[in-house]
Design an enzyme around this catalytic site. Sequence first.
Site, short mmCIF file in Angstrom:
data_model
loop_
_atom_site.label_atom_id
_atom_site.label_comp_id
_atom_site.label_asym_id
_atom_site.label_seq_id
_atom_site.Cartn_x
_atom_site.Cartn_y
_atom_site.Cartn_z
NE ARG A 136 -3.55 2.42 2.51
CZ ARG A 136 -4.07 3.13 3.64
NH1 ARG A 136 -3.65 2.73 4.80
NH2 ARG A 136 -4.93 4.09 3.65
CG HIS A 137 -0.98 5.04 -0.61
ND1 HIS A 137 -1.24 5.74 0.31
CD2 HIS A 137 -2.25 4.40 -1.39
CE1 HIS A 137 -2.44 5.41 0.58
NE2 HIS A 137 -3.34 4.91 -0.28
N GLY A 138 2.52 5.12 0.93
CA GLY A 138 2.93 5.45 2.32
C GLY A 138 1.73 6.61 2.83
N GLY A 158 -0.17 -0.24 -4.48
CA GLY A 158 -1.46 0.01 -4.93
C GLY A 158 -2.14 0.53 -3.41
CB ALA A 160 4.01 1.70 4.17
#
Length: 461
Positions: free
Chosen positions: A82-84, A349, A392
């Site tokens: 996952r994005h930060g 994602g 993240a």
Amino acid sequence: MKSALCRNRHFVLAALSMVMVRVSYCKLTKLSIPAIAVYFGTKGRYEEVNPHLIDDILFVNKSVVSPPAPDCQAVHLVAVIRHGTRFPTSKNIRKIHRMYDVVMNEASGNEQWLRDIKSKWSMWYTEDMDGKLVEKGKDDLRHLAVRLSKSFPTLISEENLRGERIEFITSSKHRCVDSIQAFQDGLFKHWNVEDVGFRHNVNDSLMRFFDQCKRFVEEVENNKTALKEVALFKSSQEMDEVCRRMAHRLQIPHSQITPDLVEAAFFLCSYEFAIKSKNSPWCNLLDEVDARVLEYKNDLKQYWKRGYGHEINRKSCCILFHDIFRRLDQASYDYRFGEATKAVTIQVGHGETLLPLLSLMGFFRDETPLTAKNFPQQQSRKFRSSRIVPYAANLLFVLYECTDGLRLQVFLNEKPVTFPNISDPAPLYHTVRKHYSDLLGGCGFKKECELPKDKFKNTEL
Ligand SMILES: *[C@@H]1O[C@H](CO)[C@@H](O)[C@H](O)[C@H]1NC(C)=O
Ligand SMILES: *[C@@H]1O[C@H](CO)[C@@H](O)[C@H](O)[C@H]1NC(C)=O
Ligand SMILES: *[C@@H]1O[C@H](CO)[C@@H](O)[C@H](O)[C@H]1NC(C)=O
Ligand SMILES: *[C@@H]1O[C@H](CO)[C@@H](O)[C@H](O)[C@H]1NC(C)=O
């Protein structure tokens, strides 16, 4: 460092000259984490699920990520990340502004935190921030990259990167593209090599399958009744009590504090902490009892929109599920018949990417569905987004070559998880394939995601 000092407090106390400094330092680090930080759900820091990182963000516990047996060697890794840490979305920024106005104009009381909000805190969230990755979010991914390369040094290596045996795939959202670039940046800095502009591929069919699955969009996303448990919980007794307590703390009539405003205060506390590492005065508007209620509200939403609530939530990610197993199959084929062409796939994602995938594979499934009514019975539920999808968050599939064959181990947030109904923490790969044979043989994107009327339209054309 910090906690080592704290743990050794008594020892340190003996060293008289340093006493005052160190004791206050320990207090400070404790105070700087809001007591409710473990309930922030999808808005939680990664450090809350791995608290040892607070002391050393690059620490890797080798005994946790070591191969399942001494004779095994990692041969392939697929990481879904996952994005930060990011800014709030525009919609939530508007809610935050409304809450701010209510507190500035209506609240009375003489507590220090309220005076701090009114005189020291200023509104700095603007709508154009809309969900973008923040600097802390870049660090989340840079640090994760370094830890993963320390955990799997034969796979995430400079040699494999240069040999193009590491593939980078991302969702098109700016926060994801920025995240994958930060991940690459972390590797370059770690290896002390120049950023030679490594590529990434944008693939929304894979990383944002939820947008492209028409059945999901129609039956869940655009369907108010699909999330009726969330609406019911918003008007529940539990939520009303949270509003009442907050109204009391602010000395504002209860009727003026809505669940949306309560949630805005919760967001403010979580964003100030995630983005700025501050235990903001806004956190005083809520206690742990309140935070558990709000955490459950968030979990209900995830459960009915991304998890087990509706079958199509899980099935919408068939395409990603197949893609992961195709990569593992290819690696096992390469391993038997020749040279590996790929060692690693890094896929970036969203929380909305990870939750359906975990649910499809049967992780964190509770025996009883989460509903508006059973909050008291769900205190120790498995489906807890605070633990599963902080910023993240990452799901790692690691294929090992062992004397008795290929084995697969899965890590969530760098900790091993066992497959549902398989006791071996690193089962043989063919056992895993057998376990998921129904999904591997079916779970087609077309079949699951197309609506009957689409098929009709297509034949008409
Ligand atoms: C590393 O992990 C092992 C096994 O989970 C644990 O027993 C140990 O305390 C950890 N070590 C450190 C330094 O965190
Ligand atoms: C995205 O991934 C899917 C599944 O692996 C693949 O079929 C498709 O060609 C990819 N699309 C792009 C644009 O690369
Ligand atoms: C909306 O959701 C409800 C509850 O899950 C379901 O019964 C209904 O069929 C859905 N409506 C559409 C148009 O899919
Ligand atoms: C695990 O076993 C239980 C009971 O046998 C079954 O109901 C469930 O579907 C199984 N889960 C998976 C993911 O196979």
